[in-house]
Design a protein around this motif. Structure first.
Motif, PDB file in Angstrom:
ATOM      1  N   LYS A  60      42.803 -19.156 -19.217  1.00 14.74           N
ATOM      2  CA  LYS A  60      43.773 -18.055 -19.165  1.00 14.74           C
ATOM      3  C   LYS A  60      45.103 -18.531 -18.574  1.00 14.74           C
ATOM      4  O   LYS A  60      46.182 -18.165 -19.047  1.00 14.74           O
ATOM      5  N   CYS A 139      45.520 -13.522 -24.402  1.00 14.37           N
ATOM      6  CA  CYS A 139      44.112 -13.177 -24.569  1.00 14.37           C
ATOM      7  C   CYS A 139      43.532 -13.880 -25.799  1.00 14.37           C
ATOM      8  O   CYS A 139      42.417 -14.404 -25.765  1.00 14.37           O
ATOM      9  N   THR A 225      41.877  -7.891 -22.852  1.00 13.79           N
ATOM     10  CA  THR A 225      40.632  -8.612 -22.575  1.00 13.79           C
ATOM     11  C   THR A 225      39.422  -7.709 -22.802  1.00 13.79           C
ATOM     12  O   THR A 225      38.413  -8.126 -23.381  1.00 13.79           O
ATOM     13  N   SER A 228      38.807  -7.456 -26.499  1.00 14.88           N
ATOM     14  CA  SER A 228      38.628  -8.697 -27.252  1.00 14.88           C
ATOM     15  C   SER A 228      37.196  -8.881 -27.742  1.00 14.88           C
ATOM     16  O   SER A 228      36.228  -8.665 -27.008  1.00 14.88           O
ATOM     17  N   ILE A 231      36.104 -13.099 -26.713  1.00  9.51           N
ATOM     18  CA  ILE A 231      35.723 -13.526 -25.359  1.00  9.51           C
ATOM     19  C   ILE A 231      34.330 -12.998 -25.061  1.00  9.51           C
ATOM     20  O   ILE A 231      34.034 -11.827 -25.317  1.00  9.51           O
ATOM     21  N   LYS A 236      34.204 -11.386 -19.416  1.00  9.29           N
ATOM     22  CA  LYS A 236      35.347 -10.468 -19.375  1.00  9.29           C
ATOM     23  C   LYS A 236      35.623  -9.937 -17.979  1.00  9.29           C
ATOM     24  O   LYS A 236      36.780  -9.931 -17.523  1.00  9.29           O
ATOM     25  N   LEU A 239      37.354 -12.366 -15.622  1.00 14.47           N
ATOM     26  CA  LEU A 239      38.749 -12.541 -16.014  1.00 14.47           C
ATOM     27  C   LEU A 239      39.605 -11.349 -15.579  1.00 14.47           C
ATOM     28  O   LEU A 239      40.703 -11.508 -15.049  1.00 14.47           O
TER      29      LEU A 239
END
Length: 325
Positions: A60, A139, A225, A228, A231, A236, A239
């Motif tokens: 990230k 992202c 995020t 998404s 990912i 998640k 993050l």
């Protein structure tokens, strides 16, 4: 090197002039340098933290640094050039009433804090307009970077391709930035911008704008995020928690440290002015100091100090979240 040499350093002056002319690109350049090296190193050094979560946090950091710089380079340069047109010939872009109001007794428009605020409002404020696309692209880049840098299976690594097609602007670019300067000039002419300049020109407006942009960027990244599909679900929350904790600690620490450094900064400015009193670009350097101070403070905290703390607590917050559900 003597202190006198520091105050007359060509490198320092170039950096301060860059910060004054294109403050948002200066901020992003500092962020790029720190996000590509200092922050990943700090994250990977975090003790007692899941290694995969650390890798995602590093990805990230790399993604945000790359995307932030590329978008800012192309978006901020025309704005900085447009403001430069206004600096050089304000009478061509601003009403006389506006010029008089913004000068407010200053020797020239460029030396006026009110005008400096109005100009930086557009340079730094550009970051808010770029928040959503930057967050979405950051992202989206995390999975490819994870594959490119951290995966051992080279056959399945996604390739990040950067177009090398040369871009040429020439005369059209100059004409476009002059048209942009006219648009910015019309906005500066409005009572709203002038009242803001009058009210906030003597405040720590650079840090306020940068901080507000960071809050909006964090909110946008959290939303991207969470939505998404690329990912992994179990990555998640770390993050998201990492981003929220990092931003919160950065803003709190940034304002505290900025206040603590006010007196040393005032001393530095006084000596810098004495050493460069005959330099025609002195006002640009002083404006650059106003921009560089919060950028370097927030950058140092966000990319070096906080990553260890936020990664550590984000990992534990995610673990507690698993236990709750």
């Amino acid at each position: 090197m003597s202190f006198k040499g520091v105050y007359n350093s060509a490198f320092l002056k170039k950096g301060l002039e860059f910060a004054s002319k294109n403050s948002y690109l200066f901020s992003t350049t500092v962020s790029l340098a720190l996000s590509m090296a200092a922050r990943p190193a700090a994250i990977m050094a975090t003790p007692k933290t899941d290694r995969e979560n650390k890798k995602h946090a590093c990805a990230k950091s790399l993604a945000s640094g790359i995307i932030g710089y590329v978008i800012t380079l192309f978006a901020s340069t025309p704005v900085a050039r447009a403001i430069g047109h206004i600096d050089e010939n304000p009478q061509n872009y601003l009403r006389q009433k506006t010029i008089k109001n913004l000068k407010n007794g200053a020797k020239s428009l460029e030396k006026s804090p009110r005008y400096q605020f109005a100009a930086q409002l557009f340079k730094l404020g550009l970051g808010m307009a770029l928040v959503i696309p930057k967050s979405a692209l950051t992202c989206a880049l995390i999975p490819p970077i994870m594959g490119k840098i951290f995966r051992k299976d080279k056959e399945n690594k996604p390739q990040i391709r950067i177009s090398r097609t040369p871009l040429t602007f020439k005369g059209a670019y100059n004409a476009a930035t002059k048209n942009l300067a006219k648009g910015i000039g019309k906005m500066i002419d409005t009572p709203v911008v002038q009242k803001m300049s009058e009210k906030f020109s003597e405040t720590n407006f650079a840090q306020h704008i940068i901080s507000l942009t960071d809050v909006i960027a964090t909110a946008a990244f959290v939303q991207q995020t969470a939505k998404s599909k690329k990912i992994e679900e179990n990555r998640k929350k770390p993050l998201i928690y990492n981003s929220i904790i990092s931003t919160g600690l950065c803003l709190a620490g940034g304002y505290a440290l900025n206040g603590a450094l006010n007196k040393p900064t005032e001393k530095f400015i006084k000596k810098f002015k004495e050493a460069n009193k005959n330099d025609p670009k002195l006002e640009k350097y002083l404006e650059g100091i106003k921009i560089a101070k919060p950028v370097l403070i927030l950058g140092g905290i966000y990319y070096i100090v906080i990553p260890v703390i936020s990664t550590f607590f984000a990992d534990r917050a995610a673990e507690r979240g698993k236990q709750t559900f």
